[in-house]
Design a protein around this motif. Structure first.
Motif, short mmCIF file in Angstrom:
data_model
loop_
_atom_site.label_atom_id
_atom_site.label_comp_id
_atom_site.label_asym_id
_atom_site.label_seq_id
_atom_site.Cartn_x
_atom_site.Cartn_y
_atom_site.Cartn_z
N VAL A 73 23.75 -35.14 36.49
CA VAL A 73 22.54 -35.84 36.07
C VAL A 73 21.71 -36.16 37.31
O VAL A 73 22.21 -36.79 38.24
CB VAL A 73 22.86 -37.13 35.30
CG1 VAL A 73 21.57 -37.87 34.93
CG2 VAL A 73 23.67 -36.82 34.05
N VAL A 74 20.46 -35.73 37.30
CA VAL A 74 19.55 -36.02 38.40
C VAL A 74 18.55 -37.07 37.93
O VAL A 74 17.84 -36.88 36.93
CB VAL A 74 18.80 -34.75 38.87
CG1 VAL A 74 17.74 -35.10 39.90
CG2 VAL A 74 19.79 -33.74 39.44
N LEU A 75 18.51 -38.20 38.63
CA LEU A 75 17.61 -39.31 38.31
C LEU A 75 16.34 -39.20 39.14
O LEU A 75 16.40 -39.03 40.37
CB LEU A 75 18.30 -40.65 38.58
CG LEU A 75 19.62 -40.89 37.84
CD1 LEU A 75 20.21 -42.24 38.25
CD2 LEU A 75 19.44 -40.82 36.33
N CYS A 103 28.58 -37.08 36.96
CA CYS A 103 28.18 -36.93 38.35
C CYS A 103 26.69 -37.20 38.42
O CYS A 103 25.89 -36.51 37.77
CB CYS A 103 28.48 -35.52 38.85
SG CYS A 103 30.23 -35.10 38.95
N VAL A 104 26.30 -38.20 39.18
CA VAL A 104 24.92 -38.69 39.16
C VAL A 104 24.32 -38.58 40.56
O VAL A 104 24.95 -38.94 41.56
CB VAL A 104 24.87 -40.16 38.68
CG1 VAL A 104 23.43 -40.67 38.68
CG2 VAL A 104 25.48 -40.28 37.29
N PHE A 105 23.08 -38.11 40.60
CA PHE A 105 22.37 -37.93 41.86
C PHE A 105 20.94 -38.43 41.70
O PHE A 105 20.38 -38.42 40.61
CB PHE A 105 22.36 -36.45 42.27
CG PHE A 105 23.73 -35.86 42.41
CD1 PHE A 105 24.37 -35.83 43.63
CD2 PHE A 105 24.40 -35.34 41.30
CE1 PHE A 105 25.65 -35.30 43.77
CE2 PHE A 105 25.68 -34.80 41.42
CZ PHE A 105 26.30 -34.79 42.66
N ASP A 165 2.28 -32.04 42.18
CA ASP A 165 2.79 -30.67 42.23
C ASP A 165 3.72 -30.48 43.44
O ASP A 165 4.73 -29.76 43.35
CB ASP A 165 1.65 -29.66 42.24
CG ASP A 165 0.69 -29.84 43.40
OD1 ASP A 165 0.68 -30.89 44.06
OD2 ASP A 165 -0.10 -28.90 43.65
N LYS A 166 3.41 -31.14 44.55
CA LYS A 166 4.29 -31.07 45.72
C LYS A 166 5.59 -31.83 45.46
O LYS A 166 6.67 -31.41 45.91
CB LYS A 166 3.59 -31.66 46.94
CG LYS A 166 2.25 -31.01 47.27
CD LYS A 166 2.38 -29.52 47.53
CE LYS A 166 1.03 -28.92 47.91
NZ LYS A 166 1.10 -27.43 48.04
N SER A 167 5.50 -32.94 44.75
CA SER A 167 6.71 -33.68 44.39
C SER A 167 7.63 -32.85 43.52
O SER A 167 8.86 -32.88 43.67
CB SER A 167 6.33 -34.98 43.66
OG SER A 167 5.62 -35.86 44.52
N ALA A 168 7.05 -32.07 42.60
CA ALA A 168 7.85 -31.19 41.76
C ALA A 168 8.58 -30.14 42.61
O ALA A 168 9.71 -29.76 42.28
CB ALA A 168 6.96 -30.51 40.72
N GLY A 169 7.95 -29.71 43.69
CA GLY A 169 8.63 -28.80 44.61
C GLY A 169 9.81 -29.46 45.28
O GLY A 169 10.85 -28.81 45.51
N PHE A 225 15.87 -30.21 45.40
CA PHE A 225 16.98 -31.14 45.19
C PHE A 225 17.91 -30.66 44.09
O PHE A 225 19.14 -30.72 44.23
CB PHE A 225 16.44 -32.52 44.85
CG PHE A 225 17.49 -33.60 44.83
CD1 PHE A 225 17.96 -34.16 46.00
CD2 PHE A 225 18.02 -34.04 43.62
CE1 PHE A 225 18.94 -35.15 45.98
CE2 PHE A 225 19.00 -35.03 43.59
CZ PHE A 225 19.46 -35.58 44.78
N VAL A 226 17.37 -30.16 43.00
CA VAL A 226 18.22 -29.66 41.91
C VAL A 226 19.06 -28.50 42.42
O VAL A 226 20.26 -28.41 42.10
CB VAL A 226 17.36 -29.24 40.70
CG1 VAL A 226 18.22 -28.48 39.68
CG2 VAL A 226 16.74 -30.47 40.04
N ASP A 227 18.47 -27.60 43.20
CA ASP A 227 19.25 -26.49 43.77
C ASP A 227 20.40 -27.02 44.62
O ASP A 227 21.52 -26.48 44.59
CB ASP A 227 18.36 -25.58 44.61
CG ASP A 227 17.47 -24.68 43.77
OD1 ASP A 227 17.68 -24.60 42.54
OD2 ASP A 227 16.55 -24.05 44.34
#
Length: 297
Positions: free
Chosen positions: A64-66, A91-93, A113-117, A122-124
């Protein structure tokens, strides 16, 4: 936990929000002075999450990504929800995103849009560490909306099973009508765009919001949950938080517990009734009814 406080009256909320916007605009208008007055410090370490040795279990196979909200950070936004999920075997991140130079602690202010990048990277990282093929995302406010850009335009739909938005500004916000006053104050909108693009991007009707929702709210293959409160004084009108499309569940907190008075901040930081619905959304096969009694769960 239920915040047993009276919902703020609209005029007072307008004055408070106006003061916050003007104060922060002044704050970021002079980044050099700000940096000198408030040197950057590392956030306090998280307890029980952001453990890259954590391996998802058979019961909870996805990390889980917060994703924190505007003015939030990877620690403070999640002091209750992160342990709540860790204690349930996830598992939390959590990540920091949208940082501005010279502005410590308060993030989510850079171009969305940069934050989404940053979320993409981070997800990777999380998937690489855990070995999981997909993650689930849980976000508060901007953090519940920004991942939509990642899903729609950065290939995130192939890496994400579910997105849970807590009070997300999916279609922008009028801040109780405050944004409609911007044309009457020449230069303020340009100042916001220049110094805090993450705020300007969230105004209803902005170029970012228009692009984000063009072609529909959702993408195939992702389950969506939106958890809203009718006492939200930031993302207004609150119904604009809802998404349309397949695999979408829109939830009003007061339909589950009429006496829950959580507003925009409380629903994402301390409200265990909302958090029970987060857990249900992450594991729908084991979902249990959410009621006012869920506060003690």
């Amino acid at each position: 936990m239920l915040p047993w406080t009276r919902a703020p009256r609209a005029p007072r909320a307008r004055r408070t929000l106006a003061a916050l916007i003007l104060a922060f605009t002044a704050f970021v208008a002079a980044p050099t002075a700000t940096a000198a007055a408030a040197p950057t410090q590392a956030a306090a370490p998280s307890r029980g999450w952001n453990d890259y040795s954590c391996k998802p279990s058979a019961a909870h196979p996805r990390p889980v990504v917060l994703v924190h909200g505007t003015f939030g950070n990877s620690i403070d936004n999640w002091l209750v929800l992160a342990p709540y999920l860790v204690n349930r075997g996830y598992c939390v991140f959590s990540l920091d995103y949208g940082q501005l130079p010279g502005v410590p602690f308060f993030h989510g202010l850079g171009p969305i849009d940069k934050s989404a990048g940053q979320l993409d990277v981070f997800v990777d990282k999380v998937l690489g560490a855990t070995g999981a093929p997909e993650a689930d995302l849980v976000g508060h406010s901007q953090g519940g909306m920004m991942p939509n850009y990642y899903l729609k335009f950065l290939g995130g739909a192939d890496k994400v099973n579910a997105l849970v938005g807590i009070a997300p500004d999916n279609h922008g916000t009028t801040l109780l009508g405050l944004t409609r006053l911007l044309p009457y104050f020449p230069g303020i909108e340009d100042l916001l765009t220049t110094n805090t693009p993450g705020l300007a991007d969230q105004i209803a009707g902005s170029a970012f919001i228009t692009k984000l929702n063009a072609g529909g709210d959702t993408v195939p293959g992702v389950r969506y949950t939106v958890i809203a409160t009718k006492y939200d004084e930031v993302v207004t009108p609150y119904r604009t938080q809802y998404l349309s499309g397949p695999d979408v569940r829109n939830i009003l907190l007061q339909d589950l517990c009429p006496v829950d008075l959580s507003e925009h901040v409380a629903i994402g930081t301390i409200d265990r009734i909302a958090f029970h619905e987060v857990a249900n959304a992450l594991d729908p096969a084991r979902a249990t009814p959410t009621t006012c009694a869920s506060v003690i769960g």
